[in-house]
Design a protein around this motif. Structure first.
Motif, PDB file in Angstrom:
ATOM      1  N   LEU A 117       0.947  -1.150   0.148  1.00 20.46           N
ATOM      2  CA  LEU A 117      -0.061   0.263   0.039  1.00 20.46           C
ATOM      3  C   LEU A 117       0.706   1.339   0.117  1.00 20.46           C
ATOM      4  CD1 LEU A 117      -2.921  -0.948   2.635  1.00 20.46           C
ATOM      5  CD2 LEU A 117      -3.157  -0.847   0.192  1.00 20.46           C
ATOM      6  N   VAL A 118       1.920   1.347   0.930  1.00 19.75           N
ATOM      7  CA  VAL A 118       2.745   2.376   1.164  1.00 19.75           C
ATOM      8  C   VAL A 118       3.555   2.714  -0.059  1.00 19.75           C
ATOM      9  CG1 VAL A 118       4.383   1.670   2.142  1.00 19.75           C
ATOM     10  CG2 VAL A 118       3.876   3.948   2.623  1.00 19.75           C
TER      11      VAL A 118
ATOM     12  N   VAL B 218      -3.081  12.505   6.502  1.00 16.14           N
ATOM     13  CA  VAL B 218      -3.200  11.965   7.844  1.00 16.14           C
ATOM     14  C   VAL B 218      -4.504  10.758   7.511  1.00 16.14           C
ATOM     15  CG1 VAL B 218      -4.405  12.173   9.951  1.00 16.14           C
ATOM     16  CG2 VAL B 218      -2.830  13.857   9.096  1.00 16.14           C
ATOM     17  N   THR B 219      -5.167  11.070   6.602  1.00 11.65           N
ATOM     18  CA  THR B 219      -6.353   9.900   6.372  1.00 11.65           C
ATOM     19  C   THR B 219      -5.419   8.793   5.721  1.00 11.65           C
ATOM     20  OG1 THR B 219      -7.856  11.670   5.692  1.00 11.65           O
ATOM     21  CG2 THR B 219      -8.077   9.471   4.812  1.00 11.65           C
ATOM     22  N   GLU B 220      -4.651   8.973   4.978  1.00  4.82           N
ATOM     23  CA  GLU B 220      -3.748   7.787   4.207  1.00  4.82           C
ATOM     24  C   GLU B 220      -2.923   7.089   5.370  1.00  4.82           C
ATOM     25  OE1 GLU B 220      -3.084   9.920  -0.226  1.00  4.82           O
ATOM     26  OE2 GLU B 220      -1.494  10.087   1.106  1.00  4.82           O
TER      27      GLU B 220
ATOM     28  N   HIS C 237      11.186  -3.663   4.882  1.00  3.30           N
ATOM     29  CA  HIS C 237      11.642  -3.085   6.194  1.00  3.30           C
ATOM     30  C   HIS C 237      10.475  -1.939   6.309  1.00  3.30           C
ATOM     31  CE1 HIS C 237      12.852   0.864   4.016  1.00  3.30           C
ATOM     32  NE2 HIS C 237      13.091   0.025   3.126  1.00  3.30           N
ATOM     33  N   PHE C 238      10.642  -1.379   7.809  1.00  2.00           N
ATOM     34  CA  PHE C 238       9.444  -0.361   8.257  1.00  2.00           C
ATOM     35  C   PHE C 238       9.748   1.092   7.717  1.00  2.00           C
ATOM     36  CE2 PHE C 238       8.275  -3.468  11.829  1.00  2.00           C
ATOM     37  CZ  PHE C 238       7.337  -4.316  10.828  1.00  2.00           C
ATOM     38  N   GLY C 239      11.236   1.341   7.391  1.00  2.00           N
ATOM     39  CA  GLY C 239      11.569   2.462   7.226  1.00  2.00           C
ATOM     40  C   GLY C 239      10.794   3.454   6.191  1.00  2.00           C
TER      41      GLY C 239
ATOM     42  N   ALA D 270       9.570   7.026   5.929  1.00  2.00           N
ATOM     43  CA  ALA D 270       9.772   7.984   4.782  1.00  2.00           C
ATOM     44  C   ALA D 270       8.682   8.490   4.011  1.00  2.00           C
ATOM     45  CB  ALA D 270      10.653   7.245   3.917  1.00  2.00           C
ATOM     46  N   PHE D 271       7.628   7.850   4.074  1.00  2.00           N
ATOM     47  CA  PHE D 271       6.489   8.321   3.307  1.00  2.00           C
ATOM     48  C   PHE D 271       5.745   9.554   3.935  1.00  2.00           C
ATOM     49  CE2 PHE D 271       1.678   8.231   3.441  1.00  2.00           C
ATOM     50  CZ  PHE D 271       1.557   8.582   2.004  1.00  2.00           C
ATOM     51  N   VAL D 272       5.922   9.342   5.371  1.00  2.00           N
ATOM     52  CA  VAL D 272       5.287  10.556   6.168  1.00  2.00           C
ATOM     53  C   VAL D 272       6.102  12.017   6.049  1.00  2.00           C
ATOM     54  CG1 VAL D 272       4.531  11.488   8.711  1.00  2.00           C
ATOM     55  CG2 VAL D 272       4.173   9.114   7.805  1.00  2.00           C
TER      56      VAL D 272
END
Length: 389
Positions: free
Chosen positions: A26-27, A85-87, A336-338, A342-344
């Motif tokens: 998704l991200v 924020v919704t995403e 990985h979770f990074g 990074a997206f935010v």
């Protein structure tokens, strides 16, 4: 520091996708929503905000601006932030542990900023409703909690009551408790202005958050520990440099307070830690700060932007540019979770870009309009042949 160790790791090549593959997909799909170079080009050619809004309809923000009758920079920022924020909240609903806790960690920074905004706003007598409207939506508490924060008097007794009554049950409560504990050990009352005291509290809480987040990522292990470890080290170093730079001309730069207060604000992680932060304690002016940063190649060029004075970029722009480069690289790794962090942060940069462009159009400052840091730009210095730093 305060967060328990994750009950499981982030996974590896053979196990990551079992729990986190869908959310990561998704991200990574959301990466396509970032503005393209052509979008920025068209927007910088606009002469009015109506033209700007028309160009926005060709981007991922089309629905966000559709319901704004009269587009303003502040309205644009609010709409773009609401979309981000919704995403993020949708990603959080799809996450399982330990990714869920990792995403919660991202929100703690905004909770700290909101608490400090409310405390600082009350010092100047601002209306509580106005302050709550300015709070970051990723860091909101219950309304009753938000309205209770500004009711406490500034000072050691008031801060203790604030923790015991309001913040003790919030995610940032442990950080506030650590601040109170450290203040008691080193002397709770300081002979400084209340505004400076608020900044000391904020810097302390951010320091505890960075250290706690870094420790959590380290316990997760794997690529998450490697990528997030580096991102948080850079974040810690940026905080240390800015704390030192902003202390000049304030009580924090007095010789006694450099060791008693300023030193304790430097995070115990980062490329500067421990040798660099130890040297920062002795820094008393910009020339001394520059001599310290010249010893660290990754920061000497950034400091050169500030020291030069005549550059078109500010030191904040130089930091933003360096951050964007590292955050973009997080998307190049896998499993990985990074990438969520990074997206935010990249979305925040994109929102800053949009607000900057709209402000320049509104004020007729077309000569300044290109002074922003685009995200995933094909013209970025580190993507040009031989220009990678």
């Amino acid at each position: 520091m305060t967060t328990p160790a994750p009950q499981s790791d982030a996974g590896n090549l053979s196990t990551f996708n079992i729990l986190h593959g869908f959310t990561e997909a998704l991200v990574r799909g959301m990466r396509s929503s970032f503005m393209k170079d052509s979008d920025y080009h068209h927007m910088t050619q606009c002469d009015t905000l109506d033209d700007f809004r028309l160009n926005m309809t060709e981007t991922d923000y089309s629905e966000s601006v559709a319901d704004i009758p009269n587009l303003t920079p502040s309205g644009l920022q609010e709409a773009a932030l609401e979309k981000m924020v919704t995403e993020f909240k949708y990603l959080r609903t799809q996450a399982v542990e330990p990714l869920g806790q990792f995403l919660d960690f991202i929100t703690y920074e905004y909770m700290i900023e909101n608490v400090m905004l409310l405390l600082k706003g009350t010092l100047s007598g601002r209306d509580i409703n106005e302050l709550i409207a300015q709070c970051h939506p990723l860091g909101m508490f219950k309304e009753s909690t938000m309205r209770s924060v500004p009711t406490f008097e500034p000072g050691p007794r008031g801060y203790d009551d604030l923790y015991q009554t309001v913040l003790v049950d919030t995610p940032v409560g442990p950080y506030f408790a650590q601040f109170l504990q450290d203040s008691a050990v080193h002397g709770g009352s300081r002979n400084v202005l209340e505004e400076v005291e608020i900044e000391i509290i904020k810097s302390s809480l951010i320091k505890y958050w960075i250290e706690d987040f870094a420790a959590y990522c380290s316990k997760l292990g794997g690529e998450t520990a490697t990528i997030m470890g580096d991102l948080l080290k850079v974040r810690a170093d940026t905080n240390a440099i800015n704390i030192t730079l902003n202390s000049f001309g304030t009580p924090l730069n007095e010789p006694g307070m450099r060791f008693s207060d300023r030193k304790r604000l430097y995070p115990a992680v980062g490329h500067l830690y421990p040798a660099g932060t130890s040297m920062l304690v002795d820094v008393g002016d910009e020339d001394e700060l520059g001599r310290v940063l010249e010893l660290f190649p990754q920061y000497s060029s950034i400091w050169g932007v500030h020291a030069g004075g005549g550059s078109e970029k500010s030191i904040d722009d130089a930091f933003y540019e360096r951050d964007v480069q590292q955050l973009e690289l997080a998307f190049e790794g896998q499993m990985h979770f990074g990438v969520f962090y990074a997206f935010v942060k990249l979305k925040e940069q994109e929102i800053r870009n949009l607000v900057w462009i709209s402000e320049c159009i509104l004020q007729g400052q077309k000569d300044e309009i290109n002074k922003f840091v685009p995200v995933f730009s094909q013209h970025a210095p580190w993507r040009k042949s031989g220009g990678r730093r």
